[in-house]
Design a protein around this motif. Structure first.
Motif: not given
Length: 732
Positions: A151-167, A270-277
């Motif tokens: 999924s290197a062409s659509d790396p937005y899933f990593l933003y969910g991991a980022s916000n999970l770490g923030s949470l 931040l949780l809303t980012f995890v749930m929506t991205f």
């Protein structure tokens, strides 16, 4: 050999996502853990006002823009090899700012611009480490896009991991770290994590650098961005950011400016980012829109004061749930509007700008434009634009807006005449009429969002004009909102949602006005100041001016001095058009502006016979004025037989518990009185709770044998210090 060759890509396909997820998770955890941590570290220097957190958020959001811009320019114009070298150099420089601490020699200037001083303190103290962390989310996603991983062409899933770490970090701070460890130990652990991040950044950068085929591909975007796209991203980021700060400020006024109050809305944000991205569907679009409409309506009622002047726990819950639903919808729309991966860093840069504009609006623009906390209501009105359908089916947007405004105006007139002809003038009754007509208008306009928006906007504006404005003064400062108003026979002063003083209107012509409310002649504080011990006191210090009610207990020959952090409070108290306590009883007594603890620390030769700590504004708890170090300072400013008096009336916290612990640790005598008032006989005689600390029983004089004052002892829990304090442990 074939098996070995075929398994290599498989292992890389497993390992690469793990490396990048671990890196972005750790980075995000550090990024959001440091926000409440550093704010806690600096609170003793700048005070515990709710505005401190709003200003801190402005700083963090502004630096986030810088980090995202840095990542955007780096990925656009610099090869991956150099990107890695440059970013590791920034990380290495940030190590010199660890461990986190208030810079040596920094001192708060009460006459200077407070917001600017706060921003500068954060900049010098945590600016570079936060900048290095803020660039990681877009940079790591870009590197993953160059790594050749799944999924290197659509790396937005990593933003969910980022916000999970923030949470995880945000919840871990108030629920685990703060109750168990002091700020210094937490700061050391954070520094270790920041140092370890360098190794993860190195692995991620080398993984991106190692894909030779992808390294040769052009980085040019496949299409150009439009103004409409960029504006939409910024607007959808602005709404939840501003609303989060509005909700936080409103709750902080009642519950207190503490990390937990700041963290919960931010964690849900931040949780809303995890749930929506991600590509999972949350709700049907129709259900989602109507849930958001109801949430916005609920928020508007609370921000308008329909649920009461003070927040109940039920109202707090509604605020948080309503904010969560609106933020979820905004970020859902934001994910739907995302561009392809070639515009990834531009997308995150625009998001950060929109979020920072929310912080700028709440911390800088709002206090200039509004005399009260109206940012929340304004943002709710703007949030309705998210629900507008630009295709109205045969009717243009201007026509739809005019139609809605006319219907809203008619509904407002109906509400006005209903309230007037029925003899109804109370604030809640007017709002009830407006709400009822608003529901009717909403039902009629349910199929045209633009008309619905215009009608609701007209109703809200009409409501602000219909509700009688009885305030003699309504203004705000960096430290909170201020209101002087009359009710019945009394003139009252409100700070936030709490009444902090009152004067009988009839006392405008009296020689000495009579102190009321917490300072009534029957109250515990009055008992101390009118006791044998209080009457023979030569010097008295009052921390927290209010309207100056205590000044009228001053005796001839006594030297009284006041301490107040907010210049506007001093101006109100000394204006005889509002209150006459200071002008009639202690006009020559000085007010020392600034945080009382900082000011007292500089007054090394001062010795008071009685020192009153009355700085618990609007039920918030200035922890830095309640710690062991603070009490040691107060005792050092007392005469050997002096008495320290704490006014601790509070709806949410048992502040006597940490005071009793500190008294026990210092070998002091501690007494407390819970006074229940007699408001049925005298509306100016209200309940209050007061604690006295002294070096000996004899220092209390005749109060030592007063049965109303009960001795209190420590409960065995950990003593509060500047390094450790846990407000959750004293919730009622």
């Amino acid at each position: 050999m074939q098996l070995s060759q075929s398994s290599a890509p498989h292992r890389a396909g497993v390992i690469l996502p793990v490396i990048f997820i671990a890196t972005i998770f750790l980075s995000a955890s550090l990024l959001f853990f440091v926000q409440p941590l550093f704010t806690k570290i600096v609170l003793p220097q700048i005070g515990g006002s709710p505005a401190i957190w709003t200003t801190a958020m402005l700083f963090f959001q502004t630096v986030l823009i810088g980090g995202y811009l840095y990542a955007h320019l780096l990925t656009r114009h610099v090869p991956v090899n150099i990107q890695l070298i440059v970013h590791l150099a920034v990380w290495a420089l940030a190590l010199f700012f660890l461990p986190l601490a208030v810079p040596g020699g920094w001192q708060f200037d009460p006459d200077g611009p407070i917001a600017w001083q706060t921003l500068m303190l954060f900049g010098v103290g945590v600016g570079l480490p936060f900048f290095a962390l803020s660039a990681n989310a877009p940079l790591i996603q870009f590197w993953y896009g160059r790594s050749g991983g799944p999924s290197a062409s659509d790396p937005y899933f990593l933003y969910g991991a980022s916000n999970l770490g923030s949470l995880v970090a945000l919840l871990g701070f108030p629920l685990v770290a703060e109750p168990l460890f002091g700020a210094s130990k937490i700061g050391f652990g954070w520094a270790v994590g920041f140092a370890a991040l360098g190794a993860f950044l190195l692995m991620s950068g080398l993984s991106a650098r190692g894909s030779a085929a992808l390294q040769e591909k052009t980085q040019a975007p496949t299409s150009k961005l439009t103004f409409e796209q960029v504006f939409t991203w910024a607007f959808l980021a602005f709404i939840p950011s501003s609303l989060m700060l509005s909700v936080t400020s409103k709750i902080s006024l009642d519950v207190g400016a503490i990390p937990l109050v700041w963290v919960i809305p931010l964690a849900l944000y931040l949780l809303t980012f995890v749930m929506t991205f991600n590509n999972r569907r949350l709700l049907g679009e129709t259900v989602f829109k109507w849930s958001t409409r109801l949430a916005l309506a609920s928020l508007m009622l609370i921000f308008a004061g329909f649920t009461g002047v003070s927040l109940s726990w039920f109202s707090v819950g509604n605020l948080i749930i309503g904010f969560f639903i609106v933020a979820l919808y905004a970020h859902h729309r934001l994910y739907q509007a995302r561009p392809d991966a070639t515009h990834l860093t531009a997308f995150y840069l625009t998001m950060s700008i929109g979020g920072a504009l929310g912080g700028l609006f709440n911390s800088i623009v709002g206090p200039v434009l509004f005399s009260g906390l109206y940012e929340g209501g304004t943002t709710v009105i703007l949030a309705f634009l998210m629900l507008m359908n630009l295709r109205q089916g045969g009717i243009s947007i201007p026509q739809a807006l005019v139609r809605g405004a006319v219907i809203g105006g008619f509904a407002a007139l109906v509400a006005y005449f209903a309230a007037k002809n029925l003899g109804l003038s109370e604030f809640s009754t007017v709002l009830t009429c407006l709400f009822a007509t608003g529901i009717t208008a909403a039902a009629y306009l349910r199929n045209n969002t633009a008309s619905y928006y215009a009608a609701m906007l007209v109703l809200v504006l009409a409501g602000t004009m219909m509700v009688p404005q009885k305030s003699l003064l309504r203004d705000r400062s960096f430290f909170g909102s201020h209101k002087v108003y009359e009710a019945g026979t009394l003139r009252l002063y409100g700070n936030g949602n709490t009444t902090h003083g009152a004067q009988r209107i009839a006392d405008d012509t009296a020689e000495r006005p009579e102190p009321l409310y917490y300072y009534h002649r029957n109250s515990p504080m009055a008992q101390v100041l009118t006791s044998e011990r209080g009457m023979r006191a030569q010097s008295v210090g009052i921390v927290g001016l209010g309207v100056g009610s205590l000044a009228c207990y001053k005796q001839p020959g006594q030297d009284w001095q006041f301490y107040e952090i907010d210049r506007m409070v001093d101006d109100i108290a000394r204006n005889p058009k509002f209150f006459r306590f200071m002008s009639a009883c202690a006009g020559d007594s000085p007010t020392h502006l600034g945080d009382a603890r900082v000011v007292l620390a500089g007054q090394k030769d001062t010795k008071y016979d009685v020192l009153v700590i009355d700085a618990y504004s609007s039920d918030s708890v200035p922890v830095h004025l309640t710690t062991l170090e603070a009490i040691k300072l107060y005792m050092d400013r007392l005469a050997p037989d002096g008495v320290l008096v704490f006014h601790i009336s509070n709806r949410y916290y048992d502040i006597d518990r940490p005071l009793a612990r500190s008294a026990e640790a210092l070998g002091l005598q501690a007494r407390m009185q819970r006074y229940y008032g007699n408001s049925e006989v005298d509306p100016g005689d209200t309940a209050s709770i007061v604690v006295t600390l002294s070096r000996s029983t004899e220092a209390l004089g005749d109060l030592a044998n007063d049965p109303r004052w009960k001795e209190i002892t420590g409960d065995g829990e950990k003593v509060w210090t500047d390094d450790y304090a846990n407000l959750l442990s004293i919730l009622k």
